[in-house]
Write an enzyme that holds these catalytic residues in place. Structure first.
Site, PDB file in Angstrom:
ATOM      1  N   HIS A 222       0.880  -1.187   0.000  1.00 33.19           N
ATOM      2  CA  HIS A 222       0.000   0.000   0.000  1.00 33.19           C
ATOM      3  C   HIS A 222       0.913   1.231   0.000  1.00 33.19           C
ATOM      4  O   HIS A 222       1.722   1.412  -0.916  1.00 33.19           O
ATOM      5  CB  HIS A 222      -0.936  -0.100   1.211  1.00 33.19           C
ATOM      6  CG  HIS A 222      -2.048   0.902   1.272  1.00 33.19           C
ATOM      7  ND1 HIS A 222      -2.406   1.711   0.220  1.00 33.19           N
ATOM      8  CD2 HIS A 222      -2.910   1.233   2.287  1.00 33.19           C
ATOM      9  CE1 HIS A 222      -3.426   2.483   0.578  1.00 33.19           C
ATOM     10  NE2 HIS A 222      -3.735   2.223   1.831  1.00 33.19           N
ATOM     11  N   HIS A 270      -1.748  -2.319  -9.754  1.00 33.65           N
ATOM     12  CA  HIS A 270      -2.794  -1.772  -8.891  1.00 33.65           C
ATOM     13  C   HIS A 270      -3.955  -2.737  -8.848  1.00 33.65           C
ATOM     14  O   HIS A 270      -4.272  -3.364  -9.860  1.00 33.65           O
ATOM     15  CB  HIS A 270      -3.268  -0.409  -9.434  1.00 33.65           C
ATOM     16  CG  HIS A 270      -3.975   0.400  -8.407  1.00 33.65           C
ATOM     17  ND1 HIS A 270      -5.318   0.263  -8.151  1.00 33.65           N
ATOM     18  CD2 HIS A 270      -3.506   1.345  -7.551  1.00 33.65           C
ATOM     19  CE1 HIS A 270      -5.645   1.099  -7.185  1.00 33.65           C
ATOM     20  NE2 HIS A 270      -4.581   1.759  -6.803  1.00 33.65           N
ATOM     21  N   ASP A 321       2.703   5.871  -6.582  1.00 33.39           N
ATOM     22  CA  ASP A 321       3.921   5.853  -5.768  1.00 33.39           C
ATOM     23  C   ASP A 321       5.187   5.899  -6.613  1.00 33.39           C
ATOM     24  O   ASP A 321       6.245   6.303  -6.121  1.00 33.39           O
ATOM     25  CB  ASP A 321       3.949   4.592  -4.889  1.00 33.39           C
ATOM     26  CG  ASP A 321       2.860   4.648  -3.839  1.00 33.39           C
ATOM     27  OD1 ASP A 321       2.710   5.705  -3.213  1.00 33.39           O
ATOM     28  OD2 ASP A 321       2.146   3.649  -3.668  1.00 33.39           O
TER      29      ASP A 321
HETATM   30  N1  COA Z   1       5.821  -6.494  -9.916  1.00 35.81           N
HETATM   31  C1  COA Z   1       5.854  -7.698 -10.529  1.00 35.81           C
HETATM   32  N2  COA Z   1       4.761  -8.419 -10.830  1.00 35.81           N
HETATM   33  C2  COA Z   1       3.559  -7.908 -10.484  1.00 35.81           C
HETATM   34  C3  COA Z   1       3.441  -6.655  -9.850  1.00 35.81           C
HETATM   35  C4  COA Z   1       4.620  -5.957  -9.582  1.00 35.81           C
HETATM   36  N3  COA Z   1       4.578  -4.766  -8.963  1.00 35.81           N
HETATM   37  N4  COA Z   1       2.144  -6.386  -9.647  1.00 35.81           N
HETATM   38  C5  COA Z   1       1.465  -7.419 -10.115  1.00 35.81           C
HETATM   39  N5  COA Z   1       2.318  -8.346 -10.618  1.00 35.81           N
HETATM   40  C6  COA Z   1       1.975  -9.607 -11.238  1.00 35.81           C
HETATM   41  C7  COA Z   1       1.874 -10.696 -10.182  1.00 35.81           C
HETATM   42  O1  COA Z   1       3.111 -11.325  -9.970  1.00 35.81           O
HETATM   43  C8  COA Z   1       0.855 -11.597 -10.811  1.00 35.81           C
HETATM   44  O2  COA Z   1       1.494 -12.338 -11.823  1.00 35.81           O
HETATM   45  P1  COA Z   1       1.157 -13.893 -12.047  1.00 35.81           P
HETATM   46  O3  COA Z   1      -0.301 -13.902 -12.411  1.00 35.81           O
HETATM   47  O4  COA Z   1       2.072 -14.292 -13.128  1.00 35.81           O
HETATM   48  O5  COA Z   1       1.419 -14.534 -10.717  1.00 35.81           O
HETATM   49  C9  COA Z   1      -0.102 -10.648 -11.498  1.00 35.81           C
HETATM   50  O6  COA Z   1       0.666  -9.495 -11.785  1.00 35.81           O
HETATM   51  C10 COA Z   1      -1.298 -10.250 -10.643  1.00 35.81           C
HETATM   52  O7  COA Z   1      -0.831  -9.776  -9.390  1.00 35.81           O
HETATM   53  P2  COA Z   1      -1.708  -9.745  -8.064  1.00 35.81           P
HETATM   54  O8  COA Z   1      -0.819  -9.491  -6.901  1.00 35.81           O
HETATM   55  O9  COA Z   1      -2.592 -10.943  -8.004  1.00 35.81           O
HETATM   56  O10 COA Z   1      -2.637  -8.536  -8.372  1.00 35.81           O
HETATM   57  P3  COA Z   1      -3.311  -7.630  -7.313  1.00 35.81           P
HETATM   58  O11 COA Z   1      -4.435  -6.975  -7.980  1.00 35.81           O
HETATM   59  O12 COA Z   1      -3.586  -8.332  -6.034  1.00 35.81           O
HETATM   60  O13 COA Z   1      -2.084  -6.631  -7.041  1.00 35.81           O
HETATM   61  C11 COA Z   1      -0.861  -4.972  -6.040  1.00 35.81           C
HETATM   62  C12 COA Z   1      -2.158  -5.322  -6.753  1.00 35.81           C
HETATM   63  C13 COA Z   1      -0.829  -3.453  -5.831  1.00 35.81           C
HETATM   64  C14 COA Z   1      -0.835  -5.646  -4.662  1.00 35.81           C
HETATM   65  C15 COA Z   1       0.341  -5.435  -6.877  1.00 35.81           C
HETATM   66  O14 COA Z   1       0.291  -4.883  -8.162  1.00 35.81           O
HETATM   67  C16 COA Z   1       1.669  -5.106  -6.204  1.00 35.81           C
HETATM   68  O15 COA Z   1       2.128  -5.858  -5.329  1.00 35.81           O
HETATM   69  N6  COA Z   1       2.306  -3.989  -6.601  1.00 35.81           N
HETATM   70  C17 COA Z   1       3.529  -3.538  -5.964  1.00 35.81           C
HETATM   71  C18 COA Z   1       3.223  -2.763  -4.693  1.00 35.81           C
HETATM   72  C19 COA Z   1       2.741  -1.376  -4.971  1.00 35.81           C
HETATM   73  O16 COA Z   1       3.299  -0.663  -5.778  1.00 35.81           O
HETATM   74  N7  COA Z   1       1.706  -0.990  -4.225  1.00 35.81           N
HETATM   75  C20 COA Z   1       1.136   0.352  -4.328  1.00 35.81           C
HETATM   76  C21 COA Z   1      -0.253   0.252  -4.867  1.00 35.81           C
HETATM   77  S1  COA Z   1      -0.909   1.868  -5.166  1.00 35.81           S
END
Ligand code: COA
Length: 378
Positions: A222, A270, A321
């Protein structure tokens, strides 16, 4: 209730109504009380946006002036808050300081247990005004510097930078800071806002809700992502003698290796936006202005290289971010202070949601699908 009903992470679950903001992932748009956030960031002060979020309408000139005066007269660091901060080690995470400070501010607020609509708004305004001094002092004490007293001839953003760095910031820097505050202010039912609403739904007080929200914001999935972005830049290595192209090439290689190692790279992706974060173009403009202002084109090289490599490999776009981290770095904040800056802004959205939740409350208490052992006996 069986396993097929479980919505892990509440993904796709619509938990309640809100009139505060609308996120539309299809059109990459974000509205605060109906207004596109890009327009608000281009034209309004953060103080005006705060009032909009709380009350639902833009303030009249007189209402704005009244709030501006109120905010300027509630900025000073309360000695009791300073005392509490001084008890915390300078190597603890600044989010721990922010969380503790809000708790202390709440415990000392004579209105703490009064949750009438009028008092709730008053508490939100006081917290909004008081929090910058917490971040500024925490940044300074980590550098062995003393408190800088607020100045009531400066606006919120100017004064924030003044109290942190002890000098007046250039207008371009103030503007980039203001833009970041406007963009971070509100984003519907994100994890920390939902946390604030869960706490409010138990009829606990506003400061408890904000304290809990800060805990949720700390995590790198987050708010902690803005800080994590800078760690990525540091890991790749910021070389001030490098051209933009050289920096971009190294960043691309780093990203390819990181993805091959299945690393999650912070600042990308996201839960709601899958085609790009509506706030990124506006924040990127602010970052570009800071890169020009400080003459740091190698940072732009790292930024572009990572973004391009991620897009080519996985089609995942940056979130807010990503440009915010290097912007705060260029302004001179220590990396660990980035997420407390997010708190200062999001206090507006959180407290607006606290008020909305309280006005039409229902205890938030979902069910769970039991997956432990069948009944057994001793
Ligand atoms: N880096 C690498 N791979 C990523 C990624 C990232 N930042 N964000 C998503 N992915 C990939 C996952 O590995 C997954 O791949 P797979 O299907 O091959 O396993 C796929 O994309 C889906 O990811 P998932 O975590 O299930 O999606 P989500 O909707 O739950 O994720 C976040 C949302 C924000 C948790 C995720 O994008 C993330 O961890 N981002 C980094 C943290 C961040 O910047 N947070 C600030 C948000 S405003």
């Amino acid at each position: 209730m069986n396993d097929t009903d479980v919505r892990k992470g509440l993904a796709g679950v619509v938990a309640d109504h809100t009139a505060i903001s609308k996120v539309n992932p299809e059109t990459n748009s974000l509205l605060y009380r109906g207004y596109p956030v890009q327009q608000l960031a281009a034209q309004l002060s953060f103080e005006e946006v705060a009032l909009l979020l709380w009350t639902g309408e833009l303030p009249s000139e007189a209402e704005l002036e009244e709030f501006v005066q109120f905010e300027r007269s509630h900025r000073a660091l309360d000695p009791r808050v300073k005392q509490a901060i001084d008890l915390l080690p300078t190597d603890c995470h600044p989010m721990d300081v922010g969380r503790t400070a809000v708790s202390v501010i709440g415990a000392n607020d004579p209105d703490s247990e009064d949750s009438s609509a009028e008092t709730e708004l008053l508490k939100a305004k006081k917290l909004f005004a008081a929090f910058p001094a917490v971040v500024a002092y925490d940044q300074r004490r980590r550098r062995g510097q003393d408190v800088v007293e607020p100045r009531d001839d400066l606006d919120y953003s100017q004064n924030f930078l003044w109290m942190t760095f002890g000098e007046e910031a250039a207008p371009e820097v103030v503007d980039a800071f203001r833009v970041s505050m406007v963009l971070y202010a509100e984003h519907s039912f994100n994890a920390s806002t939902f946390t604030a609403r869960v706490v409010t739904s138990t009829l606990a007080d506003l400061h408890s809700a904000v304290t809990a929200a800060i805990g949720a914001l700390k995590g790198p999935l987050h708010g902690g992502a803005n800080e994590a972005v800078m760690h990525t830049f540091d890991e790749i290595g910021i070389r001030t003698d490098e051209t933009r192209q050289q920096a971009a090439a190294r960043a691309k290689t780093w990203m390819e290796e990181a993805l091959a190692a299945k690393r999650r790279v912070m600042g990308f992706g996201h839960r709601v936006y899958k085609k790009g974060d509506s706030r990124v173009p506006t924040m990127k403009q602010a970052l570009d202005a800071m890169i020009e202002h400080y003459g740091r084109h190698e940072i732009l090289g790292l930024y572009d290289g990572l973004e391009q490599a991620m897009d080519e490999a996985k089609g995942i776009k940056p979130n807010l971010d990503y440009p915010a981290g290097p912007t705060y770095h260029l302004m001179g904040f220590d990396t660990e202070m980035f997420t407390p800056l997010f708190i200062a802004s999001r206090i507006t959205g959180w407290t607006a949601h606290v008020m909305e939740q309280r006005a039409d409350n229902s205890l938030i208490r979902p069910l769970s699908a039991y997956s432990g052992p069948e009944e057994r006996h001793l």
